[in-house]
Design an enzyme around this catalytic site. Structure first.
Site, PDB file in Angstrom:
ATOM      1  N   HIS A   1      -6.551 -10.006   3.929  1.00  0.00           N
ATOM      2  CA  HIS A   1      -5.459 -10.625   4.696  1.00  0.00           C
ATOM      3  C   HIS A   1      -5.996 -11.697   5.639  1.00  0.00           C
ATOM      4  CE1 HIS A   1      -2.078  -8.196   3.418  1.00  0.00           C
ATOM      5  NE2 HIS A   1      -2.738  -7.082   3.655  1.00  0.00           N
TER       6      HIS A   1
ATOM      7  N   SER B   1       0.818  -1.216   0.000  1.00  0.00           N
ATOM      8  CA  SER B   1       0.000   0.000   0.000  1.00  0.00           C
ATOM      9  C   SER B   1       0.851   1.265   0.000  1.00  0.00           C
ATOM     10  CB  SER B   1      -0.925   0.011   1.215  1.00  0.00           C
ATOM     11  OG  SER B   1      -1.801  -1.079   1.149  1.00  0.00           O
TER      12      SER B   1
ATOM     13  N   ASP C   1      -8.815  -4.356   2.549  1.00  0.00           N
ATOM     14  CA  ASP C   1      -7.513  -5.059   2.556  1.00  0.00           C
ATOM     15  C   ASP C   1      -7.389  -6.023   3.739  1.00  0.00           C
ATOM     16  OD1 ASP C   1      -4.583  -5.263   1.788  1.00  0.00           O
ATOM     17  OD2 ASP C   1      -4.351  -4.308   3.743  1.00  0.00           O
TER      18      ASP C   1
HETATM   19 MG    MG Z   1      -4.395   1.434   3.246  1.00  0.00          MG
HETATM   20 ZN    ZN Z   2      -2.501  -5.133   2.783  1.00  0.00          ZN
END
Ligand code: MG
Ligand code: ZN
Length: 359
Positions: free
Chosen positions: A256, A79, A252
């Site tokens: 994960h 990121s 995100d």
């Molecule tokens: Mg981020």
């Molecule tokens: Zn990530």
């Protein structure tokens, strides 16, 4: 009678002039709302759409493109390198916060917008010092340097930032209390979403968590939507325009965690913020909204689902990021520029062009 004729001529003249201005505005927005769904690939979007029984606010976008997101040192970006590409127009190494491969500072679009008198803001559902928001305002060799990143917030006269990360400002190893420094610079400090919602002008630094905000489903609720509305209300006071980055940070984290429901909840929360941004742009007429992601997370795919019930059968190939192309969606004047396939770094130049800013 003669007076009447004069008035009518006057109105026709100004009508023509203003419609002329209107056409110019249509090509060059004064305001850019840049929205990043961290880890949001096509499957994440479609999982949200399916869970929502076939519809997303995102579908109102008129121009669609894809970006190639590889970083300078890795096929799979993180990121930090991803956000540096958007914020600075340069590919860098994974972990870099708005510095190049030689760790040299890269000016960001937010800093350039601020120098040019535009209103600027950052909104996130993670710590404001986390990689994605950090890359728009801080310059550090590593994303793990939260306290140094917090200190960088005082180097730019950003108008609004809303996120977590209070402890990186106030409980620091160097003993400084940066929240006091922010107050001295006329920031209003908010420590809850209720306090955020009360602010309609001036400068705002909001800390909605000591570190990271909770999940949408574990107490965060609609804070992103409310923060988006507040940020747009404040920034819109500046007649010169605005640049604001709004992040759905935890799509995100669902990737994960290989957690389909986490992805869906965060995706739909982000889509609600997208709806607010597009409504704002539609009413305003001089606002360009761009929505994309830095990379995909989880190697997420949909092995089945049901549009009627909203059932999603998600499958994952990894607990990490992947290298697939990432969609870009745009709405408002200048949206066409975001059609096509291009590098993630081109998004910086397209936004700079839209706002007529120079590096
Ligand atoms: Mg981020
Ligand atoms: Zn990530």
């Amino acid at each position: 009678m003669k007076f009447c004729k004069t008035v009518i001529t006057f109105l026709f003249f100004f009508g023509a002039v203003f419609s002329g201005f209107g056409q110019k505005k249509a090509q060059h927005p004064k305001k850019v709302i840049f929205m990043i769904g961290d880890g949001m690939g096509v499957a994440q979007i479609y999982a949200g759409l399916t869970a929502n029984k076939g519809h997303l606010n995102l579908e109102q976008c008129t121009a669609i493109g894809f970006h190639k997101n590889q970083s300078a040192d890795n096929y799979i970006t993180d990121s930090a390198a991803g956000a540096t590409a958007f914020a600075c127009g340069e590919k860098t190494y994974n972990g870099a916060i708005a510095v190049d491969v030689n760790k040299k500072i890269l000016p960001t679009i937010l800093e350039i917008a601020e120098k040019n008198g535009l209103a600027t803001g950052l909104v996130a559902t993670c710590s404001s010092t986390h990689a994605t928001p950090a890359c728009f305002i801080a310059h550090e060799p590593s994303r793990s340097m939260d306290e140094a990143i917090a200190h960088d917030f005082l180097k730019t006269d950003i108008d609004v930032f809303i996120g977590g990360g209070r402890k990186f400002f106030s409980k620091r190893e160097d003993g400084k209390n940066l929240i006091d420094s922010l107050k001295a610079r006329n920031y209003q400090i908010a420590n809850s979403i209720e306090e955020v919602e009360k602010i309609s002008k001036g400068k705002l630094a909001a800390f909605l968590a000591d570190e990271q905000q909770p999940k949408f489903s574990e107490g965060r609720g609609d804070q992103l939507v409310k923060s988006t509305e507040t940020a747009l209300r404040i920034l819109n006071q500046n007649p010169k325009g605005m640049f604001v980055m709004i992040e759905g940070s935890q799509i995100d984290w669902g990737g994960h965690a290989d957690d389909t429901q986490y992805i869906i909840n965060e995706m739909l929360d982000f889509d609600n913020a997208i709806g607010k941004a597009i409504d704002f742009a539609r009413n305003d007429g001089t606002t360009l909204v761009i929505i994309t992601a830095d990379h995909e997370t989880g190697g997420f795919s949909l092995n089945g689902g049901d549009m009627k019930t909203g059932r999603v059968d998600g499958k994952f190939t990894t607990k990490d990021h992947t290298g697939v192309m990432i969609p870009v969606f745009a709405y408002g004047p200048g949206a066409e520029a975001f059609s096509g396939i291009y590098q993630n770094t081109d998004i910086f130049y397209k936004m700079m062009d839209a706002l007529r800013l120079k590096k």
